[in-house]
Enzyme design. Structure first.
Site, PDB file in Angstrom:
ATOM      1  CG  ASP A 478       8.709  -3.437  -9.214  1.00 49.52           C
ATOM      2  OD1 ASP A 478       8.447  -3.214  -8.107  1.00 49.52           O
ATOM      3  OD2 ASP A 478       7.847  -3.020 -10.010  1.00 49.52           O
ATOM      4  CG  ASP A 548       4.475   2.340  -7.129  1.00 45.77           C
ATOM      5  OD1 ASP A 548       5.404   2.391  -7.772  1.00 45.77           O
ATOM      6  OD2 ASP A 548       3.837   1.257  -7.107  1.00 45.77           O
TER       7      ASP A 548
END
Ligand code: DGJ
Length: 750
Positions: A478, A548
């Site tokens: 990430d 997301d």
């Protein structure tokens, strides 16, 4: 595929299966774009514009008042000696001048494709797969050499371009701008198309008509970004999915980029892509070289669908690497939206039980397993397990998960440091910063300066020691903020503008070392969702968390837009709980599943909170997905209806041998008393007979022996009528299997 040089015509002709690209040598030393389009057998230069004198276009050649670089369609233009359009290169000399005058010196054509030093690129496995043309240009006055590389492939209808600069003189040169590719078109009756958006709304499709002046997309954020993708296409007017000319450039780069189109005074268009010159400069000492990132160029005369399939096949097999390149990607359960930071070993094991019972294959432990991390305010950089949450450590957890028949995956955010961390206390200068300035935090974290070797070593060792000690099959990598105060404590003042590019080179070095050491691990890129969904990342991590935003309606647009360039096998796509955590929207589980099944399927919810019928539906989805997975992950993708143009979307996947296909239709907003949509399928074998089995609403029909049978021709020309939709957020999908049976005149949708 071939690359030839014709001394009589003074031109280089690059041919791939369906594309020709022709570069002309003018007056023996200027490189001009002559043609980029559908493949031609030969080139005799019927279309080059006459080089006649124009008002306010100064002569660039002594003794030839009519010759101005301002009207020449150039391949690698500079600024300051006649051409007033956007340059591809600008280099500052010690005397302050920024004029560059690069002229043809020599060229060579070689088999294969050399790798790019320090940068990811499209590759070949055998020299026979490609030919490379290297054209060397030289500015004798300042001692600058530019080698332009052009690659044509035998099995892929794409070209690549890049530039290597070398200082052959005795003075220090400062590169202010170097694009990877620049190309001039003689017309401007085109639209420009790009993928733009924001966090949670990545890669929406935007299209606008070209007009005099410059239009661009760019990133100044230190990452390719959610906001714009390093991609630009010019399309002929009226281009749609299946027809029209498309000229596309995509940069294999994950940092600040610029992609632009400039229409000049004569209605010509200059298209270019490369590192963003904004806040960029690079000092080239005598003897030093600088390698630009690679640009991938695709021309399609069969519209956007044709363009996409060319990018997809190239990226699937000659950009992505590692053992997972050609392997089916596991169906996963990720704990993030199920628990956020609030979990312990017991909770994770109960999620694993739920995942295993539903047929899933991998359990991913997301953020919060290390340091003192109970929220996003601490511990990034301290990659040691949190024993309060996981008393047995990661090893015990991974072993227990393995016993349940699942593989184990783990989240990292290695490029960052929290202010509340041991790492920051010990090395406060390891982050990007400018002395005396406030260090702007994003998600309460700072960015590690990956341009520094000791920082890179720390990151590689921290991640590697965990991957060595725990049975891990998957890593989610990430990156959750963009760069501010982008200065480096390791660089002298005159090199501060190198910081952002050095960061990206450092990132690639780290990724190269880790992914090469752990080839059996499936790496998934992530940057707050799809904030770094670019070919540079794909070269190391063959899949990327697309967004997301897990809301299925939002995902239709995001996945549809992403598919313009990137194959579905690269897209992480999860089913999450409702109301959706990002949009609060409530959609049926079947609809959510159908959307996520068009990528790498995963779930991001707590199976323990599901009703029995929801569990049954998920188990059914998992079962269907395992069957259609080869189609979705390795088949040809066709977009049928755009969610950007109405209240529905549709797409389909077709096996390379056209023996099977999977088609999905989605209704977003239902109108009472509306007509029944007609879906014209694509990519099937016209004479083939296909049995249709519904895979959404009636699991009993999946694989049933008597299914309606239609010819490929009928399904593509007449279309499939969609019925049975009577409210918002409904979908229907069918598996098509080619069969030897004769048609049965039954309705697929009754
Ligand atoms: C952002 C990612 O996109 C999410 O999926 C999740 O991993 C969080 N970061 C964790 O902090």
């Amino acid at each position: 595929m071939s690359i030839t040089f014709s001394p009589e015509a003074s031109c280089f002709h690059l041919q791939s299966s369906d594309t020709s690209y022709v570069v002309r040598l003018v007056k023996g030393h200027y490189l001009a774009t002559a043609y980029w389009g559908r493949r031609l057998d030969s080139w005799s230069d019927p279309s080059s514009p006459p080089l006649v004198g124009r008002a306010f276009s100064p002569s660039s050649e002594p003794g030839d008042p009519g010759f101005s670089l301002d009207v020449l369609p150039q391949e690698f233009p500079a600024f300051g000696n006649g051409d007033f359009r956007s340059p591809a290169i600008q280099v500052q000399q010690e005397d302050g001048s920024t004029i560059t005058d690069l002229r043809y010196r020599t060229h060579r054509i070689v088999a294969g494709k050399p790798t790019l030093e320090g940068l990811p690129s499209v590759y070949v496995e055998k020299d026979a797969e490609a030919q490379t043309l290297e054209i060397t240009l030289v500015d004798e006055l300042i001692g600058l050499e530019a080698v332009l590389s052009y690659v044509a492939f035998s099995d892929f209808d794409a070209l690549t371009r890049s530039v290597r600069l070398r200082n052959t003189g005795s003075q220090r040169l400062r590169i202010l701008r170097v694009l990877s590719a620049s190309c001039d078109f003689s017309g401007a009756d085109m639209e420009m198309l790009h993928l733009s958006g924001s966090w949670g709304r990545e890669r929406h499709i935007f299209r606008r008509r070209l007009a005099p002046g410059t239009a661009s997309v760019e990133s100044r954020r230190g990452a390719s970004s959610h906001q714009h993708n390093p991609f630009l296409a010019l399309v002929s007017l009226g281009t749609d999915e299946d027809s029209g000319d498309v000229w596309a450039m995509n940069l294999v780069y994950s940092g600040n980029f610029l992609a632009q189109a400039e229409v000049d005074q004569f209605g010509s268009t200059r298209m270019g892509i490369g590192i963003n010159p904004f806040e960029f400069a690079w000092t080239l000492a005598p003897g030093d070289s600088f390698q630009s990132p690679e640009a991938v160029l695709v021309h399609s005369h069969a519209g956007l669908g044709g363009m996409s399939r060319k990018f997809h096949s190239l990226y699937r097999s000659r950009l992505c690497r590692g053992s997972f390149r050609d392997l089916p990607r596991p169906i996963l359960l990720n704990n993030w939206e199920a628990t956020y930071f609030d979990f312990d070993e017991k909770k994770i094991l109960s999620l694993a039980d739920g995942a295993a019972a539903l047929g899933m294959e991998l359990l991913v432990l997301d953020d919060g397993w290390f340091g003192q991390r109970d929220d996003d305010g601490s511990s990034l950089g301290d990659w040691t397990v949190n024993c309060r949450k996981l008393p047995g450590g990661l090893e015990a957890l991974a072993r227990s998960i393995g016993k349940k028949g699942l593989r184990f995956g783990l989240w990292f955010e290695p490029e960052m440091v929290s202010v509340r961390s041991r790492l920051y206390r010990e090395h406060p200068d390891w982050c990007l910063h400018v002395p005396g300035r406030h260090r702007s935090e994003g998600r309460r974290q700072l960015v590690l300066d990956l341009g520094r070797a000791e920082v890179r070593d720390y990151v590689v060792n921290a991640v590697s020691s965990i991957l060595r000690s725990v049975p891990i099959s998957y890593v989610k990598w990430d990156m959750n903020r963009h760069h501010t105060e982008a200065g480096s404590a390791a660089l002298p003042p005159e090199r501060q503008k190198e910081t952002s590019h050095r960061y990206i080179l450092g990132l690639y070095d780290v990724l190269e070392r880790i992914t090469r050491s752990f080839p059996h691990v499936l790496f998934e890129g992530c940057s707050g969702g799809g904030g770094r969904f670019d070919p540079g990342i794909l070269a190391y991590m063959p899949q990327i968390w697309t967004s997301d935003n897990t809301d299925a309606v939002a995902r239709l647009s995001i996945q549809y837009g992403t598919s313009l360039l990137y194959p579905p096998v690269t897209m992480g796509a999860h089913v999450s709980a409702v109301p959706n955590h990002q949009s609060k929207r409530v959609t049926p589980l079947a609809f959510r599943g159908e959307v996520a099944m068009a990528g790498n399927l995963g779930y991001e919810l707590d199976p323990g909170k599901l009703l029995q019928e929801e569990k049954a539906e998920i188990a059914r989805q998992v079962c269907v997905y395992k069957d259609i997975r080869p189609l979705v992950q390795f088949g040809d993708f066709y977009r049928l209806q755009s969610p950007f143009e109405g209240d529905s979307a549709a797409w389909m996947f077709v096996a390379p041998d056209r023996s099977r296909a999977w088609v999905s239709f989605f209704r977003i907003r239902f109108e009472a008393n509306s007509s029944f949509p007609l879906l014209k399928l694509k990519g099937l074998e016209p004479g083939g007979r296909y049995a249709l089995a519904e895979t959404t609403r009636d699991p009993r029909s999946h694989g049933a022996s008597v299914n309606p049978l239609f010819s490929g021709e009928e399904l593509m020309e007449a279309g499939l009528r969609i019925t049975g939709i009577d409210s918002d957020f409904q979908s229907r999908s069918w598996l098509l299997t080619k069969t030897a049976q004769q048609p049965v005149r039954a309705l697929a949708h009754s």
